[in-house]
Write an enzyme that holds these catalytic residues in place. Sequence first.
Site, PDB file in Angstrom:
ATOM      1  N   GLY A 145      26.112-130.325  44.024  1.00 18.40           N
ATOM      2  CA  GLY A 145      27.317-131.149  43.977  1.00 18.40           C
ATOM      3  C   GLY A 145      28.300-130.782  45.064  1.00 18.40           C
TER       4      GLY A 145
ATOM      5  N   GLY B  80      27.636-130.813  48.371  1.00 17.72           N
ATOM      6  CA  GLY B  80      27.417-131.508  49.640  1.00 17.72           C
ATOM      7  C   GLY B  80      26.391-130.838  50.531  1.00 17.72           C
TER       8      GLY B  80
ATOM      9  N   SER C 102      27.572-118.660  46.607  1.00 15.60           N
ATOM     10  CA  SER C 102      28.218-119.171  47.836  1.00 15.60           C
ATOM     11  C   SER C 102      27.336-118.927  49.050  1.00 15.60           C
ATOM     12  CB  SER C 102      29.593-118.515  48.065  1.00 15.60           C
ATOM     13  OG  SER C 102      30.420-118.713  46.960  1.00 15.60           O
TER      14      SER C 102
ATOM     15  N   ALA D 115      28.789-119.813  59.724  1.00 12.77           N
ATOM     16  CA  ALA D 115      29.428-120.151  58.448  1.00 12.77           C
ATOM     17  C   ALA D 115      29.177-119.066  57.410  1.00 12.77           C
ATOM     18  CB  ALA D 115      28.912-121.490  57.945  1.00 12.77           C
ATOM     19  N   LYS D 116      30.223-118.730  56.660  1.00  9.47           N
ATOM     20  CA  LYS D 116      30.077-117.876  55.486  1.00  9.47           C
ATOM     21  C   LYS D 116      30.210-118.785  54.259  1.00  9.47           C
ATOM     22  CE  LYS D 116      33.549-115.058  56.820  1.00  9.47           C
ATOM     23  NZ  LYS D 116      34.395-113.839  56.925  1.00  9.47           N
ATOM     24  N   GLY D 117      30.252-118.213  53.096  1.00  8.21           N
ATOM     25  CA  GLY D 117      30.270-119.029  51.881  1.00  8.21           C
ATOM     26  C   GLY D 117      31.668-119.431  51.458  1.00  8.21           C
TER      27      GLY D 117
ATOM     28  N   GLU E 277      32.717-119.965  45.972  1.00  8.93           N
ATOM     29  CA  GLU E 277      33.281-119.044  45.005  1.00  8.93           C
ATOM     30  C   GLU E 277      34.645-118.471  45.394  1.00  8.93           C
ATOM     31  OE1 GLU E 277      29.297-117.644  44.738  1.00  8.93           O
ATOM     32  OE2 GLU E 277      29.496-117.317  42.587  1.00  8.93           O
TER      33      GLU E 277
HETATM   34 MO1  MOS Z   1      26.932-118.880  41.194  1.00  8.42          MO
HETATM   35  S1  MOS Z   1      28.056-118.131  39.697  1.00  8.42           S
HETATM   36  O1  MOS Z   1      25.882-117.721  41.791  1.00  8.42           O
HETATM   37  O2  MOS Z   1      26.264-120.363  40.830  1.00  8.42           O
END
Ligand code: MOS
Length: 775
Positions: free
Chosen positions: A498, A500, A539, A727-729, A732
Amino acid sequence: MDKSREGTYYAQRSPLPETPGPGTGPAPWQKTRVVGTARPRVDAYERVSGAALYPSDIVLPDMLYGAILRCPHPHALVKRVDAEEALRMPGVRAVVTGSSPGANLTWPYSPEVSRLLFDPHCRFEGEAVAAVAAETPYQAWDAVRAIRVEYDVLPFVVDERRSLETSAPRVHEGGNRVKGEAYERGNVERGFAEAEAVLEQSYRSECELHTPMELHGCVAKWDGDRLTIWESTQGVYRVQERVASVLGMPLAKVRVIGHYMGGAFGSKLQAGKYTIIAALLARRAGRPVKLFLTREETYLAAGNRPPNNMRLKAGVKKDGTLTAFDFSCTGTGGAYPAGGVALVDWLVRDLYTCPNVRTECTDVYINAGPARPFRAPGHPQGSWALEQMLDALAEAIGMDPVDLRLKNIPNHSQARAGNPRYTTTGLRQCLEEGAKAFGWKEARRRSAASRTRGHLVRGVGMAAGLWFAGGGGPPSTVIVRLFADGSVNLNMGASDIGTGTKTVMAMVAAEELGVEPEMIEIENADTGTTQYATASGGSKTVPTEAPTVRAAALDAKRQLLAMAAEDLRLDPGDLRLEGGTVVSARDQSKRIKVTEISALKKRGVIVGVGYRGPNPENRVVNPFAAQFCEIEVNTRTGEVKLIRFLGAHDSGRVMNRLTYDSQVIGGITMGIGFAMTEVRVLDRSQTGKLVSKNWHDYKLPTALDVPGEVVSLPIEIEDVEANSTGAKGLGEPVTIPTGAAIANAVYDATGIRVTDTPIDPMRLGRLLAGKRKEG
Ligand code: MOS
């Protein structure tokens, strides 16, 4: 999820080389044409029109509907199950209990603890006891109610604060202590002795329930000894692995498909008992079975964010130097080991420079459904304590809260062995640029002035954060196919949960192949037809998959240019791919359309393969964050109105500005729920049962609860060390500081520290009344 599993859970090592070529992969992008722009989702039409088929939309010919009988008691022994009557009910085609043939299976609750699939010792309300498949869902539920079960009801404990009392009933034979974790560096006592201000405070965060729009469940179908499962999941390969292992089947015989899924937030990282039960019912009935849980069932048995009881003592010098943290925490993952304190202490250990840190976390059992990872496991809870404490320390030494944080920014991870350096840390920029864009100083002055007038008072607060993972890593394999007409197929195993993912990956392929993202046809999340990927979580989906997609696209492009070079009689190194045409970099007149390349016409398709190579050695890839908010408190009613929020996030390169901003807004919204509305309520004294069973009694934030203004401020530091996309995450970190920022704003407005979630009118109204009495 557990921090010791960081290496395997989020970043498994792979022996595969990264393609193409030697070294650590392709050079960073210089200028991008597609990546970084704001693009609507490639599947926006399908999602909005309802054409997208989610697993819960799947209807197969001859399909039956499954339903699970669940233990109504928080703690009970199943003495006898009598399904005779249920089997005779109209429409019933199969009943499965623990004594059915083939149902004597082992279910791994955690890597350490396994029990029977239908465990006669039910340790939480909602444990599976039996299941039915019938022609309609109503017939299935009627039959479930006709199954007679004889229970020995046992005493229960559902309050983790009471779990270790000697009078508390035992959840497991060995007692209610799961484990204690301790961490220490430096000398905490010396740190406190050096401090010029020492504060100590207790905090509590309530248990939060995952509430994805699409419920948990699947459709299971057998073809001979082959099993196909359409499951709402974050990772089809994770589901395949567990189903194959529980049922004792070869991986190749289990196909899991999850093209769309309606949210999860960590609660769908693995198969559920429902997946196995659906497969058992389908085998017994000889027909496909659809088994989706009700909302009540997901609230009972599909996971939660553990409640945490924290105590933090902190020392600071007058110049803002942090000298010591002493943190303790009790939490619970419910009736099985499920990370009741996982990562709760991580921010205390690692967010700020501090030489002397001690943490002690105690995980206990209670008679409630097991926890699951929940968007940034442990972090919002730890932030709730740490970031309120930072605010209080700043006040104690007369320093601005932003300046106190700026004073203590680390460039390396203090909590990891060897203190590895961060590839990038934008914490300083998040704080400085965030404060500037928000108008922090002016807003603080304005809020102070508002407090002399009437019962509506303004408050301004902020908090910072980091997410301990988010850098991605191997393994991942992606295939890009370039057809003779120039169209492209991107084949990857990753789920788009969800966020993207498909859109961002199409953009990466489009960037390299010189086409528009809409030209890229995506196949994903199907163990039968797409390549291996880890679950979308942590993430890490963008930092894991994007470099892999880039590698696959580059592999395809390399082959294409070699083919074009033959036709043009040029060196492939001189050629560029631009919008469906291969052009010589030296002589623009030397060009050939992709559709004219002879070798491609002959072969029909180019297959590019990409593998995710390892992350850099001795480095840590973490995203950083700072959030700021302005609120208004009605001191008569205790109501808090959120006026505006700003999220400044360093997650490396912005891949798609539209999905990026959506994540920031979504994360803040979720953080608002954590801080202000969401509480799992268990009846502690009488029944031990879940009271907040639905969307009326479990309060999710709605449009009325979110601020009218949410600003996303990307701190875009391309992380060239992390991976080939920079890119990093993001998923979260955006929800970590939100709750504490609100609590700090409430303090700014009222002088009241709300140390326990939720900050609702009941609680704050009571605290305000108490303060009036004192004052
Ligand atoms: Mo996440 S809490 O690893 O979907």
